[in-house]
Scaffold this motif. Structure first.
Motif, short mmCIF file in Angstrom:
data_model
loop_
_atom_site.label_atom_id
_atom_site.label_comp_id
_atom_site.label_asym_id
_atom_site.label_seq_id
_atom_site.Cartn_x
_atom_site.Cartn_y
_atom_site.Cartn_z
N SER A 1 72.66 43.89 -94.22
CA SER A 1 72.79 44.01 -92.77
C SER A 1 74.25 44.14 -92.35
N GLY B 1 64.45 43.17 -101.28
CA GLY B 1 64.22 42.36 -100.09
C GLY B 1 65.47 41.88 -99.41
N PHE C 1 68.45 41.08 -97.14
CA PHE C 1 68.60 41.37 -95.72
C PHE C 1 70.02 41.10 -95.22
N ILE D 1 62.48 46.61 -90.54
CA ILE D 1 61.60 45.58 -89.95
C ILE D 1 62.30 44.93 -88.76
N GLU D 2 63.57 44.60 -88.94
CA GLU D 2 64.31 43.94 -87.86
C GLU D 2 64.36 44.83 -86.61
N ALA E 1 56.43 45.11 -93.03
CA ALA E 1 56.60 43.83 -93.73
C ALA E 1 55.51 43.62 -94.78
N PRO F 1 63.95 46.04 -95.14
CA PRO F 1 64.11 44.81 -94.35
C PRO F 1 64.84 45.05 -93.02
N LEU G 1 56.47 44.88 -98.15
CA LEU G 1 57.36 43.98 -98.90
C LEU G 1 56.62 42.72 -99.34
#
Lengths: 278, 308
Positions: B244, B238, B240, B261-262, B277, B258, B280
């Motif tokens: 990132s 999970g 992020f 998803i963004e 999402a 994750p 997850l």
């Protein structure tokens, strides 16, 4: 040959594997954590102090400290109050579905922050399930930051207070009652002081976690400069502009704050243990 | 001790009155004195549940509702999209490397800390927890400072055509960092509590170090070990912020779930974003169930250990 065993061991042990286990653990710790973290400080020291100061005290960065600290503090306070309440209800009162609810309290630990972020944003948007009933805007404002930080900090207070409350001797409360204390007095003068170290630890843990939080906040905050930009986001935006020095300077401020908090939490936990071990 | 109970005068009982004359005892007042009136209980339970509903249950349910808001077709399309599949693979890859690494570290650190008494132990304990107090964004930043183009090894890596940042190794490193303490911190307290008597006995009977580890120590801590692995895995899948920073968000190559998803969310593909999402969120629920089951075993084995 001088080994770690001869050098470090306080007491002789017949068990093997000390050199190998400690050696591997320390080496791994150095390569994954310590050396990379030291890069932040080395990078800062290699630059000039003026640049450092100009970066970390620029208005936009200062505004982000205020938001991050303020929202984290309010979220941790709310979690201290409601976390204590939730722990109390879970330990003291029977009610249907208690076990499931107890297990679900850990959801913010298990749910990826990006998922929490988009879910909260949608809920608290003006046309969202919760947002439509509120007279003020939540998503894309500083209030949204507070909501996200409350979510991610929720389990800390519950999980630190719960075990202490379970171990609390009922005899103390009985003694207080026999001596004529009202229930409220017993709570305020007997129970609450016993819970205080754990409550403070949980509060500090939630606060520390909130300060560094990124994933859940950026979706709901709206990220407007000077208004709803959190400090970790500024590190990202500096990195995206290839301003490594600027990003590192802000990171140093955050790291130092985090380490001070870590020290405070360790002291608090030592205090909790002493109180419990009594 | 035996003299004390007979001295207590309960409500409704006169001192020295014949025992036969005592009325059936009302519930002792003390029981009420250490609890709250029913209306207070109900009020507190209601407020606590309302708080949890607002901040926990509604967000969780909303993920699944929004995922299916545009129908099963859109949901399935979001999950079977090639970018989503490659993001899933990347997430599984990062977790399958970082969890075993941190597992080995956890066992080694716990062996040294719990079975031996050495100088600097408290410092080591504090340093192990350090990654928990570092913001995920900084966890990503530190690797950029070392392996990025402007970093310590940036030029050397470029000359040798090795990519760490904006590539798989960077994602794995960042994941290892944020999940670093999970296994160690579950094992250390338990192994400290268990002491080293059993290991010493095995040693005296002629077992080698590895034999002791496999046959004595690990069986004793298996549930705590599993517990640590479950938590470690949940965080690894999970994560992020840290990922990132180092991923570079290259679709189909360096995206994890994750991050995917963004991207979907920022492109206003809300149903698809919530669809991914929900995967997850499902993982989080599975984690909580496993955690609950393992926690019970840990408690049971700790209780059994007490009685031995």
């Amino acid at each position: 040959m001088i080994t770690a065993r001869a050098l470090l061991l306080r007491r002789h042990s017949v068990l093997p594997g000390f050199d190998l286990a400690l050696g591997f653990a320390v080496l791994y710790l150095c390569f994954i954590v310590l050396i990379p973290l030291s890069a932040v400080f080395l990078k800062t020291f290699s630059g000039s102090l003026d640049t450092f100061w100009a970066t970390v005290s620029s208005p936009r960065v200062v505004a982000s400290y205020k938001l991050t600290f303020g929202a984290s503090l309010v979220a941790a306070l709310i979690n201290a109050v409601f976390g204590l309440l939730v722990a109390w209800v879970l330990v003291r009162y029977p009610f249907p579905g208690k076990r499931i609810i107890d297990a679900l309290v850990d959801l913010p630990f298990a749910l990826p922050t990006a998922v929490a972020g988009i879910a909260l944003t949608a809920l608290y948007a003006q046309n969202g399930w919760i947002g439509r009933f509120l007279p003020f805007k939540v998503s894309f404002t500083p209030v949204g930051v507070f909501v996200a930080l409350t979510f991610i900090g929720l389990p800390f207070v519950v999980r630190t207070v719960q075990p202490v409350l379970e171990d609390l001797h009922k005899e103390l409360e009985e003694a207080a009652a026999t001596l004529g204390a009202s229930r409220l007095q017993t709570f305020g003068l007997v129970i609450l002081p016993a819970l205080a170290p754990a409550l403070l630890t949980g509060f500090a843990l939630a606060f520390a976690r909130a300060l560094g939080e990124y994933g859940s906040v950026i979706f709901i905050a709206g990220n407007m400069p000077m208004i709803s930009e959190i400090t970790p986001l500024l590190i990202i935006s500096k990195l995206e502009q290839y301003d490594y020095t600027g990003a590192t300077a802000i990171a140093v401020v955050m790291l130092v704050t985090a380490f001070v908090l870590l020290l405070a939490i360790n002291l608090l936990q030592a205090w909790t243990r002493r109180r419990q071990g009594r | 001790m035996s003299a004390i109970p007979s001295d207590i005068v309960r409500p409704g009982e006169e001192a020295g009155a014949p025992v036969a004359a005592v009325r059936p005892l009302a519930p002792p007042r003390l029981a009420n004195a250490v609890s709250e009136p029913p209306w207070v209980r109900r009020l507190l339970i209601t407020v606590a549940l309302a708080f949890l509903t607002l901040f926990l249950f509604v967000p969780l349910i909303s993920v699944f509702v929004q995922a299916f808001a545009k129908g099963v077709g859109v949901y399935w399309a979001a999950l079977s999209d090639p970018d989503a599949v490659s993001a899933l693979k990347m997430t599984l890859l990062a977790a399958s490397i970082s969890v075993p690494l941190n597992l080995v570290f956890g066992v080694a650190a716990a062996w040294a800390i719990a079975k031996f008494d050495f100088r600097g132990k408290d410092l080591l304990l504090t340093l192990i927890d350090l990654p928990f107090s570092v913001s995920p964004v900084i966890a990503g930043l530190i690797y950029v400072l070392i392996f990025g183009l402007q970093g310590w090894f940036g030029e050397w890596l470029r000359d040798h055509d090795i990519k760490i940042i904006f590539a798989v190794p960077g994602i794995v490193l960042a994941t290892v960092f944020v999940t670093f303490p999970f296994v160690a911190r579950e094992l250390i307290p338990l192994m400290q509590a268990q002491g080293q008597d059993q290991e010493e006995a095995a040693r005296v009977l002629g077992a080698s170090g590895w034999q002791i580890l496999w046959r004595v120590t690990l069986p004793n801590v298996k549930w705590a070990l599993l517990y640590g692995v479950i938590l470690c895995n949940a965080r690894a899948m999970g994560e992020f912020g840290a990922v990132s920073v180092v991923s570079g968000h290259i679709r189909g190559q360096t995206n994890t779930l994750p991050l995917h998803i963004e991207i979907l969310y920022n492109e206003y593909q809300f149903a698809a974003a919530f669809g991914v999402a929900s995967l997850l969120a499902g993982l989080a629920l599975v984690t909580l169930v496993l955690k609950y089951l393992v926690e019970r075993r840990v408690k049971a084995s700790a209780a059994a250990g007490d009685h031995e």
